[in-house]
Design a protein around this motif. Structure first.
Motif, PDB file in Angstrom:
ATOM      1  N   THR A   1      49.836  19.120  20.122  1.00 57.58           N
ATOM      2  CA  THR A   1      49.237  19.907  19.042  1.00 57.58           C
ATOM      3  C   THR A   1      49.852  19.542  17.697  1.00 57.58           C
ATOM      4  O   THR A   1      51.028  19.204  17.592  1.00 57.58           O
ATOM      5  CB  THR A   1      49.418  21.411  19.287  1.00 57.58           C
ATOM      6  OG1 THR A   1      50.799  21.690  19.534  1.00 57.58           O
ATOM      7  CG2 THR A   1      48.589  21.888  20.465  1.00 57.58           C
TER       8      THR A   1
ATOM      9  N   LYS B   1      46.445  21.480  23.339  1.00 54.57           N
ATOM     10  CA  LYS B   1      45.063  21.950  23.494  1.00 54.57           C
ATOM     11  C   LYS B   1      44.362  21.082  24.523  1.00 54.57           C
ATOM     12  O   LYS B   1      43.510  21.548  25.273  1.00 54.57           O
ATOM     13  CB  LYS B   1      44.340  21.862  22.141  1.00 54.57           C
ATOM     14  CG  LYS B   1      42.959  22.493  22.134  1.00 54.57           C
ATOM     15  CD  LYS B   1      43.056  24.007  22.165  1.00 54.57           C
ATOM     16  CE  LYS B   1      41.659  24.640  22.114  1.00 54.57           C
ATOM     17  NZ  LYS B   1      40.840  24.348  23.300  1.00 54.57           N
TER      18      LYS B   1
ATOM     19  N   PHE C   1      44.926  26.545  27.337  1.00 56.03           N
ATOM     20  CA  PHE C   1      45.662  25.398  26.809  1.00 56.03           C
ATOM     21  C   PHE C   1      46.739  25.027  27.815  1.00 56.03           C
ATOM     22  O   PHE C   1      46.969  25.740  28.798  1.00 56.03           O
ATOM     23  CB  PHE C   1      46.260  25.702  25.428  1.00 56.03           C
ATOM     24  CG  PHE C   1      47.168  26.896  25.383  1.00 56.03           C
ATOM     25  CD1 PHE C   1      48.537  26.754  25.582  1.00 56.03           C
ATOM     26  CD2 PHE C   1      46.664  28.164  25.130  1.00 56.03           C
ATOM     27  CE1 PHE C   1      49.393  27.853  25.533  1.00 56.03           C
ATOM     28  CE2 PHE C   1      47.504  29.267  25.080  1.00 56.03           C
ATOM     29  CZ  PHE C   1      48.865  29.110  25.280  1.00 56.03           C
TER      30      PHE C   1
ATOM     31  N   ILE D   1      44.132  29.497  18.509  1.00 58.66           N
ATOM     32  CA  ILE D   1      43.873  28.403  19.436  1.00 58.66           C
ATOM     33  C   ILE D   1      42.571  27.716  19.041  1.00 58.66           C
ATOM     34  O   ILE D   1      41.515  28.345  19.004  1.00 58.66           O
ATOM     35  CB  ILE D   1      43.841  28.900  20.894  1.00 58.66           C
ATOM     36  CG1 ILE D   1      43.481  27.747  21.838  1.00 58.66           C
ATOM     37  CG2 ILE D   1      42.907  30.065  21.076  1.00 58.66           C
ATOM     38  CD1 ILE D   1      43.697  28.065  23.301  1.00 58.66           C
TER      39      ILE D   1
ATOM     40  N   VAL E   1      47.600  25.428  18.618  1.00 57.74           N
ATOM     41  CA  VAL E   1      47.977  26.580  19.435  1.00 57.74           C
ATOM     42  C   VAL E   1      49.216  27.188  18.796  1.00 57.74           C
ATOM     43  O   VAL E   1      50.232  26.504  18.646  1.00 57.74           O
ATOM     44  CB  VAL E   1      48.294  26.209  20.902  1.00 57.74           C
ATOM     45  CG1 VAL E   1      48.750  27.462  21.666  1.00 57.74           C
ATOM     46  CG2 VAL E   1      47.084  25.592  21.589  1.00 57.74           C
TER      47      VAL E   1
END
Length: 202
Positions: free
Chosen positions: A51, A45, A167, A119, A110
């Motif tokens: 993530t 992200k 992202f 997201i 994500v």
């Protein structure tokens, strides 16, 4: 004016609660991508931050932080409403905190689901996504220099009904897998070049 601001705060709070509930429900459902830790490590992200797992447990800290903010604002709203102390300044203060939480406390998340993409604190269903494209990160990109992985990576930009989001993907292999999944549902631009080989992704 006080009544108008009160309505704005109430609508914003309900919307915020809806978002968190929706994301929590989606986290409990099976995801189709990323499926391995290696894939997840290449999706970010933020360029510098890998993530967290796309599960309720993996996103626990982020969910708790958002719930704490919601409880704080709901408590403030209830106190002002019950004590009948109506002031547009107080409601404006609540709106500020809601906006801060929404934009500054997104989940580090994500993940692709069967019916859309998760997201941050947002779920985008395929029917609301207009297009997806990937842009190589080069020396002129704002993300260049954040990390060595991101420097040779890509920004995946998603255009949806009410705006844009994005992202970072730091692996060309992961990017190809991701875009292949997305092509089954939405328009994906195929004129993308890697920052290393400058070859098109098909």
């Amino acid at each position: 004016m006080e009544t108008l601001f009160m309505i704005f705060v109430l609508l914003a709070l309900v919307y915020y609660i809806f978002r968190i509930i929706q994301v929590t429900v989606k986290l409990k459902q099976e995801h189709v991508f990323p499926l391995t830790k290696e894939e997840r490590r290449t999706i970010r992200k933020h360029p510098r931050k890998i993530t967290a797992p796309p599960t309720v447990e993996g996103q626990k800290l982020g969910l708790l932080a958002n719930l704490a903010f919601m409880f704080f604002i709901a408590s403030m709203f209830s106190i002002v409403y019950i004590t009948d102390v109506f002031s547009w300044h107080q409601y404006l203060f609540m709106l500020f905190f809601l906006m801060y939480a929404y934009f500054m406390l997104p989940l580090n998340l994500v993940a692709v689901k069967q019916d859309g993409i998760l997201i941050g604190t947002r779920f985008l269903s395929w029917k609301h996504i207009h297009s997806i494209k990937a842009v190589a990160i080069d020396k002129n990109h704002k993300f260049y220099g954040h990390s060595s992985d991101a420097n040779i990576g890509f920004v995946v930009k998603i255009k949806y009904t009410f705006g844009f989001t994005s992202f970072v993907v730091t692996s060309e292999k992961t990017l190809k897998q991701l875009l292949k999944l997305c092509q089954e549902h939405v328009t994906v631009e195929d004129e993308m070049h890697t920052s290393v080989s400058e070859s098109k992704i098909k």
